[in-house]
Design a protein around this motif. Structure first.
Motif, PDB file in Angstrom:
ATOM      1  N   THR A  89       0.868  -1.177   0.000  1.00  0.00           N
ATOM      2  CA  THR A  89       0.000   0.000   0.000  1.00  0.00           C
ATOM      3  C   THR A  89       0.901   1.222   0.000  1.00  0.00           C
ATOM      4  N   GLN A  90       1.069   1.828  -1.144  1.00  0.00           N
ATOM      5  CA  GLN A  90       2.011   2.934  -1.309  1.00  0.00           C
ATOM      6  C   GLN A  90       1.311   4.176  -1.836  1.00  0.00           C
ATOM      7  N   THR A  91       0.250   4.556  -1.175  1.00  0.00           N
ATOM      8  CA  THR A  91      -0.471   5.760  -1.567  1.00  0.00           C
ATOM      9  C   THR A  91       0.495   6.940  -1.557  1.00  0.00           C
ATOM     10  N   ASN A  92       0.634   7.619  -2.666  1.00  0.00           N
ATOM     11  CA  ASN A  92       1.572   8.726  -2.785  1.00  0.00           C
ATOM     12  C   ASN A  92       0.784   9.998  -3.075  1.00  0.00           C
ATOM     13  N   GLU A  93       0.445  10.737  -2.027  1.00  0.00           N
ATOM     14  CA  GLU A  93      -0.433  11.896  -2.142  1.00  0.00           C
ATOM     15  C   GLU A  93       0.361  13.196  -2.146  1.00  0.00           C
ATOM     16  N   PRO A  94       0.532  13.835  -3.304  1.00  0.00           N
ATOM     17  CA  PRO A  94       1.281  15.091  -3.349  1.00  0.00           C
ATOM     18  C   PRO A  94       0.616  16.214  -2.564  1.00  0.00           C
ATOM     19  N   GLY A  95      -0.706  16.091  -2.308  1.00  0.00           N
ATOM     20  CA  GLY A  95      -1.400  17.119  -1.547  1.00  0.00           C
ATOM     21  C   GLY A  95      -0.855  17.320  -0.155  1.00  0.00           C
ATOM     22  N   ARG A  96      -0.139  16.330   0.373  1.00  0.00           N
ATOM     23  CA  ARG A  96       0.462  16.490   1.703  1.00  0.00           C
ATOM     24  C   ARG A  96       1.476  17.625   1.734  1.00  0.00           C
ATOM     25  N   CYS A  97       1.979  17.998   0.563  1.00  0.00           N
ATOM     26  CA  CYS A  97       2.949  19.094   0.518  1.00  0.00           C
ATOM     27  C   CYS A  97       2.340  20.405   0.997  1.00  0.00           C
ATOM     28  N   ALA A  98       1.026  20.567   0.833  1.00  0.00           N
ATOM     29  CA  ALA A  98       0.375  21.788   1.302  1.00  0.00           C
ATOM     30  C   ALA A  98       0.419  21.881   2.818  1.00  0.00           C
ATOM     31  N   THR A  99       0.423  20.738   3.491  1.00  0.00           N
ATOM     32  CA  THR A  99       0.539  20.699   4.943  1.00  0.00           C
ATOM     33  C   THR A  99       1.986  20.903   5.376  1.00  0.00           C
ATOM     34  N   LEU A 100       2.902  20.345   4.631  1.00  0.00           N
ATOM     35  CA  LEU A 100       4.317  20.421   4.991  1.00  0.00           C
ATOM     36  C   LEU A 100       4.931  21.786   4.676  1.00  0.00           C
ATOM     37  N   LEU A 101       4.359  22.495   3.707  1.00  0.00           N
ATOM     38  CA  LEU A 101       4.996  23.702   3.189  1.00  0.00           C
ATOM     39  C   LEU A 101       5.312  24.753   4.258  1.00  0.00           C
ATOM     40  N   PRO A 102       4.373  25.081   5.186  1.00  0.00           N
ATOM     41  CA  PRO A 102       4.722  26.095   6.189  1.00  0.00           C
ATOM     42  C   PRO A 102       5.957  25.734   7.004  1.00  0.00           C
ATOM     43  N   LEU A 103       6.129  24.440   7.284  1.00  0.00           N
ATOM     44  CA  LEU A 103       7.314  24.021   8.024  1.00  0.00           C
ATOM     45  C   LEU A 103       8.558  24.145   7.165  1.00  0.00           C
ATOM     46  N   LEU A 104       8.477  23.618   5.948  1.00  0.00           N
ATOM     47  CA  LEU A 104       9.650  23.604   5.081  1.00  0.00           C
ATOM     48  C   LEU A 104      10.124  25.018   4.742  1.00  0.00           C
ATOM     49  N   ALA A 105       9.170  25.922   4.508  1.00  0.00           N
ATOM     50  CA  ALA A 105       9.537  27.288   4.127  1.00  0.00           C
ATOM     51  C   ALA A 105      10.175  28.057   5.275  1.00  0.00           C
ATOM     52  N   SER A 106       9.946  27.613   6.522  1.00  0.00           N
ATOM     53  CA  SER A 106      10.470  28.330   7.681  1.00  0.00           C
ATOM     54  C   SER A 106      11.899  27.933   8.038  1.00  0.00           C
ATOM     55  N   LEU A 107      12.397  26.847   7.443  1.00  0.00           N
ATOM     56  CA  LEU A 107      13.722  26.354   7.785  1.00  0.00           C
ATOM     57  C   LEU A 107      14.802  27.079   6.989  1.00  0.00           C
ATOM     58  N   PRO A 108      16.046  27.053   7.467  1.00  0.00           N
ATOM     59  CA  PRO A 108      17.147  27.663   6.704  1.00  0.00           C
ATOM     60  C   PRO A 108      17.264  27.011   5.327  1.00  0.00           C
ATOM     61  N   GLN A 109      17.358  27.834   4.310  1.00  0.00           N
ATOM     62  CA  GLN A 109      17.414  27.352   2.929  1.00  0.00           C
ATOM     63  C   GLN A 109      18.865  27.295   2.448  1.00  0.00           C
TER      64      GLN A 109
END
Length: 351
Positions: A89-109
């Protein structure tokens, strides 16, 4: 939990309100002694409703009416069983990126992303997708093929720009190849029948990944994550993340993984049910009807999503005071969340 109860719960707690056809099929399977006996010939880890229903669709079987589904599945059981033993069962939902984005954007780039349980790696492209939060302006590349709509609850720290990704890699026991027709067909077969928008989003994300395939390695998460951290380019912030993965691991493996990640020079984002998420398992009394996201180390956030994420709400703060609270109501469940910098996430919930 026996197989019949597993399918009853799938019908009433996971697909209800999301897939009428799967709700009907799972409820009927739960009282079908002959079909249950066939399913029970499989190892316990291979009896999952999503795996059975996905296998039948993958092989071209009917899933809209139980009588036709049952007749076809019983007649083709050898092929169904072979598929269930050979696939995950390898459901690959790109929509999860909308949840992750606030965290990812706040980290040092820039970021070096490492996804555990990556499947085909479609969540490794948060910088390639477009986002629209609460009907507001669209954020992301103007030529982006994937648009993720997301409704937020509570105080969501919406990003003003996308993260910069310098490197993307993933780990999976059976990584899927976006340029392999059978692998893509398997991904599509795992999308529930009524979720047409989700299927379109999946296909668009596959096209994005095909232009720049991520570096995916086959292996056990506890053994491979350290090797990938060692390959992170100089100057990039290492981020290890995963979604709906830990539930498939025994308790000992979860605890070992938590110890491993905490010993590595990286940020860790865990998108799991409270019963599976090691950092918050003692702080999240259950049972809960909805899963919860816990994003941890060096700070924490939370949400109450639907059982299968599309572009789900996120609540929290990337720079909270020493202790703050957020209330969120969604999907018939209400939770009160307490965010603590560098600590554990506490939650109280009631239906």
């Amino acid at each position: 939990m026996d197989t019949a109860e597993r399918y009853r719960r799938f019908a009433t707690m996971e697909v209800r309100g999301h897939s009428a056809s799967y709700e009907t099929l799972a409820a009927q399977i739960a009282v079908d002694a002959e079909l249950l006996a066939l399913i029970d010939r499989l190892p316990a880890s291979r009896r999952q409703p999503n795996l059975l229903l996905g296998a039948v669709r993958f092989l071209g079987g009917p899933v809209t009416e139980y009588r036709a589904f049952r007749a076809w599945t019983v007649a083709a059981w050898d092929r169904v069983e072979q598929t269930m033993r050979g696939r995950f069962t390898q459901t690959n939902e790109p929509g999860r990126c909308a949840t992750l984005l606030p965290l990812l954007a706040s980290l040092p780039q820039p970021l070096a992303l490492i996804e555990v349980g990556a499947s085909a790696g479609l969540c490794l492209y948060p910088d390639r997708y477009r986002y629209r939060y609460d009907g507001g302006p669209v954020l992301g590349p103007t030529d982006g093929q994937v648009l993720l709509d997301c409704r937020t609850d509570g105080t969501a720290p919406l990003p003003e720009q996308l993260p910069t990704v310098a490197w993307r890699a993933g780990i999976d026991l059976n990584p899927l190849d976006v340029n392999n027709t059978n692998d893509v067909h398997w991904l599509e077969s795992l999308v529930w029948p009524e979720q047409h928008e989700r299927l379109r989003r999946l296909r668009d994300a596959v096209r994005v990944a095909q232009t720049e395939p991520a570096y995916l390695v086959r292996g056990d998460l506890n053994e491979a994550v350290g090797d990938l951290i060692a390959q992170v380019p100089d100057g990039a912030t290492a981020v290890v993340f995963h979604s709906a993965v830990l539930a498939y691991l025994p308790t000992e493996a979860r605890e070992s993984f938590a110890e491993t990640v905490r010993s590595l020079p990286c940020h860790w984002i865990s998108n799991e049910a409270p019963t599976s998420c090691h950092p918050c398992k003692t702080a999240c009394p259950g049972p809960h009807r909805r899963t919860m996201t816990c994003s941890s180390w060096p700070w924490t956030g939370s949400r109450w999503p639907s059982p299968v994420p599309t572009a789900n709400p996120w609540t929290g703060s990337p720079d909270p005071p020493a202790r703050s609270s957020v209330a969120v109501a969604r999907g018939g469940a209400r939770g009160f969340f307490c965010l603590q910098r560098g600590g554990l996430l506490g939650a109280r919930g009631a239906a």
